[in-house]
Motif scaffolding. Structure first.
Motif, PDB file in Angstrom:
ATOM      1  N   LEU A 188      52.731  59.739  41.598  1.00  0.00           N
ATOM      2  CA  LEU A 188      51.536  60.502  41.949  1.00  0.00           C
ATOM      3  C   LEU A 188      50.792  59.803  43.078  1.00  0.00           C
ATOM      4  N   GLN A 189      50.357  60.566  44.065  1.00  0.00           N
ATOM      5  CA  GLN A 189      49.520  60.019  45.127  1.00  0.00           C
ATOM      6  C   GLN A 189      48.059  60.218  44.747  1.00  0.00           C
ATOM      7  N   MET A 190      47.311  59.138  44.692  1.00  0.00           N
ATOM      8  CA  MET A 190      45.912  59.180  44.291  1.00  0.00           C
ATOM      9  C   MET A 190      45.060  59.351  45.551  1.00  0.00           C
ATOM     10  N   LYS A 191      44.533  60.544  45.751  1.00  0.00           N
ATOM     11  CA  LYS A 191      43.790  60.861  46.964  1.00  0.00           C
ATOM     12  C   LYS A 191      42.283  60.718  46.802  1.00  0.00           C
ATOM     13  N   ASN A 192      41.805  60.490  45.577  1.00  0.00           N
ATOM     14  CA  ASN A 192      40.372  60.362  45.363  1.00  0.00           C
ATOM     15  C   ASN A 192      39.862  59.011  45.858  1.00  0.00           C
ATOM     16  N   VAL A 193      38.581  58.962  46.154  1.00  0.00           N
ATOM     17  CA  VAL A 193      37.959  57.702  46.563  1.00  0.00           C
ATOM     18  C   VAL A 193      38.012  56.690  45.423  1.00  0.00           C
ATOM     19  N   LEU A 194      37.843  57.164  44.208  1.00  0.00           N
ATOM     20  CA  LEU A 194      37.817  56.297  43.029  1.00  0.00           C
ATOM     21  C   LEU A 194      38.940  56.670  42.080  1.00  0.00           C
ATOM     22  N   THR A 195      39.699  55.664  41.645  1.00  0.00           N
ATOM     23  CA  THR A 195      40.776  55.861  40.680  1.00  0.00           C
ATOM     24  C   THR A 195      40.675  54.767  39.621  1.00  0.00           C
ATOM     25  N   VAL A 196      40.772  55.164  38.362  1.00  0.00           N
ATOM     26  CA  VAL A 196      40.770  54.200  37.253  1.00  0.00           C
ATOM     27  C   VAL A 196      42.062  54.393  36.467  1.00  0.00           C
ATOM     28  N   VAL A 197      42.825  53.317  36.329  1.00  0.00           N
ATOM     29  CA  VAL A 197      44.120  53.355  35.640  1.00  0.00           C
ATOM     30  C   VAL A 197      44.072  52.366  34.484  1.00  0.00           C
ATOM     31  N   GLY A 198      44.614  52.781  33.338  1.00  0.00           N
ATOM     32  CA  GLY A 198      44.628  51.905  32.171  1.00  0.00           C
ATOM     33  C   GLY A 198      43.376  52.079  31.335  1.00  0.00           C
ATOM     34  N   GLY A 199      43.453  51.649  30.091  1.00  0.00           N
ATOM     35  CA  GLY A 199      42.347  51.849  29.175  1.00  0.00           C
ATOM     36  C   GLY A 199      42.350  53.262  28.620  1.00  0.00           C
ATOM     37  N   SER A 200      41.597  53.483  27.585  1.00  0.00           N
ATOM     38  CA  SER A 200      41.513  54.801  26.985  1.00  0.00           C
ATOM     39  C   SER A 200      40.749  55.754  27.885  1.00  0.00           C
ATOM     40  N   GLU A 201      40.854  57.043  27.596  1.00  0.00           N
ATOM     41  CA  GLU A 201      40.136  58.034  28.388  1.00  0.00           C
ATOM     42  C   GLU A 201      38.627  57.835  28.286  1.00  0.00           C
ATOM     43  N   THR A 202      38.156  57.375  27.130  1.00  0.00           N
ATOM     44  CA  THR A 202      36.724  57.122  26.959  1.00  0.00           C
ATOM     45  C   THR A 202      36.260  55.989  27.859  1.00  0.00           C
ATOM     46  N   ARG A 203      37.047  54.917  27.915  1.00  0.00           N
ATOM     47  CA  ARG A 203      36.689  53.781  28.780  1.00  0.00           C
ATOM     48  C   ARG A 203      36.744  54.186  30.243  1.00  0.00           C
ATOM     49  N   GLN A 204      37.763  54.937  30.624  1.00  0.00           N
ATOM     50  CA  GLN A 204      37.868  55.380  32.007  1.00  0.00           C
ATOM     51  C   GLN A 204      36.674  56.245  32.410  1.00  0.00           C
ATOM     52  N   ALA A 205      36.283  57.166  31.524  1.00  0.00           N
ATOM     53  CA  ALA A 205      35.152  58.046  31.829  1.00  0.00           C
ATOM     54  C   ALA A 205      33.859  57.247  31.977  1.00  0.00           C
ATOM     55  N   LYS A 206      33.657  56.241  31.135  1.00  0.00           N
ATOM     56  CA  LYS A 206      32.444  55.422  31.204  1.00  0.00           C
ATOM     57  C   LYS A 206      32.405  54.627  32.505  1.00  0.00           C
ATOM     58  N   ILE A 207      33.536  54.044  32.875  1.00  0.00           N
ATOM     59  CA  ILE A 207      33.578  53.253  34.109  1.00  0.00           C
ATOM     60  C   ILE A 207      33.331  54.140  35.326  1.00  0.00           C
ATOM     61  N   LYS A 208      33.949  55.311  35.339  1.00  0.00           N
ATOM     62  CA  LYS A 208      33.724  56.229  36.465  1.00  0.00           C
ATOM     63  C   LYS A 208      32.264  56.636  36.560  1.00  0.00           C
ATOM     64  N   SER A 209      31.659  56.897  35.417  1.00  0.00           N
ATOM     65  CA  SER A 209      30.250  57.297  35.415  1.00  0.00           C
ATOM     66  C   SER A 209      29.367  56.172  35.948  1.00  0.00           C
ATOM     67  N   ASP A 210      29.621  54.939  35.522  1.00  0.00           N
ATOM     68  CA  ASP A 210      28.821  53.799  35.992  1.00  0.00           C
ATOM     69  C   ASP A 210      29.001  53.568  37.488  1.00  0.00           C
ATOM     70  N   ILE A 211      30.231  53.705  37.964  1.00  0.00           N
ATOM     71  CA  ILE A 211      30.480  53.487  39.392  1.00  0.00           C
ATOM     72  C   ILE A 211      29.815  54.574  40.222  1.00  0.00           C
ATOM     73  N   GLN A 212      29.866  55.809  39.760  1.00  0.00           N
ATOM     74  CA  GLN A 212      29.228  56.895  40.499  1.00  0.00           C
ATOM     75  C   GLN A 212      27.722  56.728  40.586  1.00  0.00           C
ATOM     76  N   LYS A 213      27.126  56.048  39.591  1.00  0.00           N
ATOM     77  CA  LYS A 213      25.686  55.807  39.622  1.00  0.00           C
ATOM     78  C   LYS A 213      25.317  54.676  40.574  1.00  0.00           C
ATOM     79  N   ARG A 214      26.214  53.688  40.729  1.00  0.00           N
ATOM     80  CA  ARG A 214      25.863  52.484  41.477  1.00  0.00           C
ATOM     81  C   ARG A 214      26.503  52.401  42.854  1.00  0.00           C
ATOM     82  N   LEU A 215      27.505  53.234  43.095  1.00  0.00           N
ATOM     83  CA  LEU A 215      28.178  53.197  44.393  1.00  0.00           C
ATOM     84  C   LEU A 215      28.194  54.587  45.004  1.00  0.00           C
ATOM     85  N   PRO A 216      27.897  54.714  46.303  1.00  0.00           N
ATOM     86  CA  PRO A 216      27.971  56.025  46.954  1.00  0.00           C
ATOM     87  C   PRO A 216      29.423  56.444  47.162  1.00  0.00           C
ATOM     88  N   LEU A 217      29.774  57.640  46.689  1.00  0.00           N
ATOM     89  CA  LEU A 217      31.147  58.133  46.808  1.00  0.00           C
ATOM     90  C   LEU A 217      31.258  59.326  47.749  1.00  0.00           C
TER      91      LEU A 217
END
Length: 291
Positions: A188-217
């Motif tokens: 798979l080619q990951m074309k998004n600015v942010l990609t999270v691999v590994g960890g459960s779906e809950t952990r991935q969703a939390k990390i993405k949410s935190d990054i979107q709050k603290r980093l401009p995407l």
């Protein structure tokens, strides 16, 4: 005098009767298949890899993909001038998860460590074969590296007495994009600015949410490389302190060690040393913006 309506008698021939019989048999078969597909026992179909379930699933490949989620999350962030890979590993484990290849590529491992190392061994053999054929100047693209890893995963997904790899690999190159392999052999080619691999779906969703709050995407405003590294590392370290396992049960915080790699068209591929990691952690603690 009452008028008598004519009565039409349809002549049902043998061909029509045969078609009706076939249609009825097909309908009964479909109903029986649907009922069986929704109520089958999964343990009858997960003993060998290539056996499909009645609803078209390969359970061994699904199990292998789930095994790949037990690693700590890996964050891939693509900026305008750089690509950053940040992850954590246990402080008691000597093996790195971010591997720098000789031809300026980064391979990140997620999942069962022994499976990931086995895939890297197969990749090394293919790279040595390419060098013997085309000389030392021959280089591989990130897509070709990911394809080699995906082909090896697909070979194991076919079965034949071997199980699928419980590992997902991420391949990054300078100005080449980001590619991820799956246990089934997909690339798979990951074309998004942010990609999270590994960890459960809950952990991935939390990390993405935190990054979107603290980093401009949105690309309109972008932080520098140092500040981006500091914020990503802080998010992963904080996430580890409030970590839950794949079943949602809180776990004791582990002593994790950061791993960071940077890809840039100007500076090439660089993996942060232990001293740079210590300075990065120190900058997180004292809110300094210097490494």
């Amino acid at each position: 005098i009452k008028s008598v309506q004519p009565t039409f008698i349809w002549d049902i021939g043998p061909k029509t009767m045969m078609m009706r019989s076939l249609l009825l048999s097909l309908t009964c078969s479909l109903l029986s298949y649907t009922a069986h597909a929704s109520s089958y026992n999964a343990y009858n179909y997960d003993m060998t890899t290539p056996m499909f379930t009645p609803d078209g699933r390969l359970l061994q490949c699904e199990y292998a993909s789930r095994a790949a989620t037990w690693s700590s999350p890996l964050v891939v962030f693509k900026g305008t001038d750089f690509t950053v890979l940040v992850t954590t590993k246990s402080s008691t484990r000597a093996q790195d998860r971010l591997i720098l290849l000789p031809d300026s590529h980064i391979v990140a491992m997620s999942g069962v460590l022994s499976d990931s190392l086995s895939l890297l061994s197969q990749l090394q053999k293919e790279m040595e074969h390419e060098q013997r054929l085309y000389g030392r100047a021959a280089t591989m693209s990130a897509l070709k590296i990911a394809t080699i890893l995906g082909n090896e995963c697909q070979l194991h997904a076919f079965g034949g007495g071997i199980r699928p790899y419980g590992s997902n690999m991420v391949v990054c190159g300078v100005n080449e994009g980001v590619y991820q392999t799956d246990s089934s052999g997909a690339v798979l080619q990951m074309k998004n600015v942010l990609t999270v691999v590994g960890g459960s779906e809950t952990r991935q969703a939390k990390i993405k949410s935190d990054i979107q709050k603290r980093l401009p995407l949105n690309g309109k405003e972008e932080l520098g490389l140092h500040e981006t590294l500091r914020r990503l590392a802080k998010i992963l370290l904080q996430e580890n302190d409030s970590n839950k396992n794949n079943d949602g049960v809180p776990t004791q915080p582990k002593q994790e060690w950061l791993e960071v790699a940077v890809l840039s068209p100007i500076h090439g591929v660089h993996r942060l040393t232990e001293i740079q990691i210590q300075k990065l952690i120190q900058s997180i603690n004292d809110k300094s913006k210097k490494l």
